[in-house]
Motif scaffolding. Sequence first.
Motif, short mmCIF file in Angstrom:
data_model
loop_
_atom_site.label_atom_id
_atom_site.label_comp_id
_atom_site.label_asym_id
_atom_site.label_seq_id
_atom_site.Cartn_x
_atom_site.Cartn_y
_atom_site.Cartn_z
N ILE A 25 -33.89 -36.98 40.58
CA ILE A 25 -34.91 -37.19 39.53
C ILE A 25 -34.32 -38.07 38.42
O ILE A 25 -33.17 -37.85 38.01
N PRO A 26 -35.09 -39.07 37.94
CA PRO A 26 -34.57 -39.88 36.82
C PRO A 26 -34.36 -39.04 35.57
O PRO A 26 -35.20 -38.20 35.24
N ILE A 27 -33.22 -39.25 34.91
CA ILE A 27 -32.98 -38.57 33.62
C ILE A 27 -32.85 -39.64 32.55
O ILE A 27 -32.20 -40.67 32.76
N VAL A 28 -33.49 -39.41 31.42
CA VAL A 28 -33.43 -40.36 30.31
C VAL A 28 -32.91 -39.63 29.07
O VAL A 28 -33.42 -38.56 28.74
N TRP A 29 -31.90 -40.21 28.43
CA TRP A 29 -31.40 -39.65 27.17
C TRP A 29 -31.94 -40.48 26.01
O TRP A 29 -31.83 -41.72 26.04
N VAL A 42 -36.78 -36.29 33.67
CA VAL A 42 -36.20 -35.31 32.74
C VAL A 42 -35.78 -36.10 31.50
O VAL A 42 -35.14 -37.14 31.62
N TYR A 43 -36.18 -35.62 30.33
CA TYR A 43 -35.79 -36.28 29.08
C TYR A 43 -34.86 -35.36 28.30
O TYR A 43 -35.17 -34.18 28.12
N CYS A 81 -30.51 -37.48 38.49
CA CYS A 81 -30.04 -36.11 38.54
C CYS A 81 -29.54 -35.75 39.95
O CYS A 81 -30.08 -36.23 40.93
N LYS A 82 -28.53 -34.88 40.00
CA LYS A 82 -28.03 -34.45 41.31
C LYS A 82 -29.06 -33.61 42.06
O LYS A 82 -28.99 -33.45 43.26
N CYS A 133 -25.61 -35.07 36.74
CA CYS A 133 -25.67 -36.16 37.71
C CYS A 133 -24.40 -36.09 38.56
O CYS A 133 -23.47 -35.39 38.22
N ARG A 134 -24.38 -36.85 39.62
CA ARG A 134 -23.13 -36.87 40.39
C ARG A 134 -22.03 -37.44 39.50
O ARG A 134 -22.29 -38.30 38.66
N GLU A 135 -20.81 -36.92 39.71
CA GLU A 135 -19.66 -37.31 38.86
C GLU A 135 -19.58 -38.82 38.64
O GLU A 135 -19.35 -39.28 37.53
#
Length: 571
Positions: free
Chosen positions: A226-230, A186-187, A221-222, A204-206
Motif C-alpha cells: 500500500i502506498p504510504i505518504v508522510w 496510508v497517510y 508498505c510491507k 516498509c521493507r528495510e
Amino acid sequence: MTRLAVTRALRSVPRATILSRPQLPRTPSFRNRAPPSLANYTRRNLSTTARRLSDKDEDEDERKWSTPLAKQLAEAITATGPVPLASFMRMCLTGDIGGYYTGAIEKSEQNRDQFGAAGDFVTSPEISQVFGELCGLWYVTEWLAQGRPSKGVELIEVGPGRGTLMDDMLRTIQNFPEMAKSIDAVYMVEASPQLRIAQKNLLCREDAAMSESKVGYHSHCKYGNIPIVWTETIKSIPYDPEKTPFIMAHEFFDALPIHAFQLVEVHPSSSDSAPASSPVAKITTTSGPKTFKKPSSDTPGGSTLEWRELLVSPTPPFSTHSSLRTPTSQNPHLTPPPDFQLTLSPSPTRHSLYLPDLSPRYRAIKSSSASSSSSTTSQLPDGTSRGGGPGSLIEISPDTYLFATDFATRIGGSPSHPKAQPRGAALILDYGPGDGSVPVNSLRGIRKHHLVSPFAEPGLTDLSADVDFSAIAEAAVNASEGVEVHGPVEQGWLLEGMGGRERVESLVRAGLQTKKGDEEKEKFVEDLRRSWERLVDRGPNGMGRVYKALAIVPENDGRRRPVGFGGDVVM
Ligand code: SAH
C-alpha cells in the motif's frame, strides 16, 4: 452481546502473530499525572523581568542558558516581549532549532529516542501489541458498518511516534483481505524527520526507498504494498469527498500547544489597561499598538472581570531551584533551574480578547464568576481558583480546534468541502478530563519518566497538557453537519468492551505452544497479562481510567453507536 460479537471477529484473525515487545519497567505513567499548580511557577513581576532583560546589564551578558533553544527563545522575548505559552510550547516541541521532536540538540543526543524504557515516556502501543490490534479492529468494525466500501479507504494517523500503532493496525487489517484491498493510501502526519525515518523503517521493507514530492515523502508498505505518504501537516492531505478516511490520533492532542488564561477583577481605577468602563482595550502587538473591543463582565462590586493571558518570560539571572521555589514534585535534582517562568499579563493580549470568547463553555465560567463576588468565592492560597470566580484558570488549544475541524470535515463534509455521503471515522485516544470541564493547570514537563519543570531545558523536556475532549466534540459538530461524536469513554472500558482480554488469552495459548522451556513460558505469559492489566487498570492513576477515547463518525441520528462506545458489530 457487543463483546461476544467483537470477540468472534477477533477470533477470525487467523494468525495469532506474537510480537516480541520489549518489556517495560512498570514506571507509572507520569505523562498523565496532575502537575503542581500553575501558580508554583507563576511570578507576577513581569515588568521587572522584562526590564532586566532589556537593560542588558552585566548579569545578562554572562547568563548561561541551559540549551541553545533557551538562548534563542530568550533573545526573541527580549525583542518582542513575553510570549504566549502556546508559542513557547510550539518552539519547544516542533521548532526547527532543537525542538523536542524535531531537532537534535547535540551530537550525543542525535539518536535520542523519546519513547520506551530508555526514553522519556511510554505509550500504550509500545506496552502491548493488543492495543494496536484492537484499534485496527475498531476501524474494521466501522468499515463493516459503513457498507464495506471496496475502494477509497484512507488510513490517516497524526503523530505516529515510532509507527508501532500503525504497524499493529495494518497487520490486523491484513486479516480482513476485503478491507485491506480497499485501502488506497496510508497517510502519516509527522513533524519529526527522525521519527518519519523510524516509521518508514518499520512499515516498509528495510531497503524500501523514499521519494519526495510537493505533498511529502512516499514509500510502499510491507503489508500489501500500500502506498504510504508522510506529510508535515494534515492540510497537505487532499480533501476528496469520495474517500473514506479512517483517522487515528493517539497521544497527539496532548502535544498541541495551549494558551492559559486567568480571570482577574479589574477595578475602574486600574491603570493596567484601558479603564474598565471603556468598551475598548489597547494592546501592544509586534506590528504596533492595536485597539480591540473588550469582552468583559460586570461584577456586583462595580469592577469587571477580564481574562488575562499567562505569558512566558525568562527567570531572573542566577536563579536557583530554591529561589524559584521549584516544587519537589518536579524533581529539581533532574534538571538545572528553569530558564523561564509564567507571568500574568498586566493588560489584555490579542489572544485573551478572543479565545476565551469562542466557546459557551468558557463564557459560562466568566458569567458565573461575575455573579459570585470575590468575597464569596473560595480562592486557593496561591491566588487561583477552580470553581469559578476571580483567579479561575482555563487552558485553550486553538490547534485542537483546527485538527478536530479537519477530521470532521473529511468525514462529514462542510459547506466549503461538500460530501454527498459522510464516510469514515476518527478515533482519538488521550488523557484529560472526561466530565466536560475545561483543563486547568495541566502543563507538565517529562524527563526519563519523571515530572520536571516544563520550563527547564527547553527542547530536551517533553511538554504535554490535558486534552479538552469537549472542545474536540464541539469543534467537530460545529464544523460538519455530517458527523456525530461518541464518548469520551475510559480506555479500560473501550479495550475490555472490544474483547481485548480474550485476545490476550488467545496469544497466551499460542505462546505456550511455541515457547520452549517452563521459565520462558512463564515469563511470556506473565509479561503479556501484566501489559494488558496496565492498559486497562482502572485505579485512580491507572491508564484504563485516565486515558479516554472519543469517536467521530458519520451522522446517523445516534442510531448506531460505534463498537466500544456501547454499540454492536454490524456485519
Ligand atoms: N502516537 C504515538 C506517539 C505519541 S508522541 C504513540 O502513541 O506512541 C507525539 C507524536 O506527535 C510524535 O510522533 C511527534 O513527533 C508528533 N507531533 C507532535 N506535534 C506535532 C505536530 N504539530 N504535527 C505533527 N506531528 C506532531
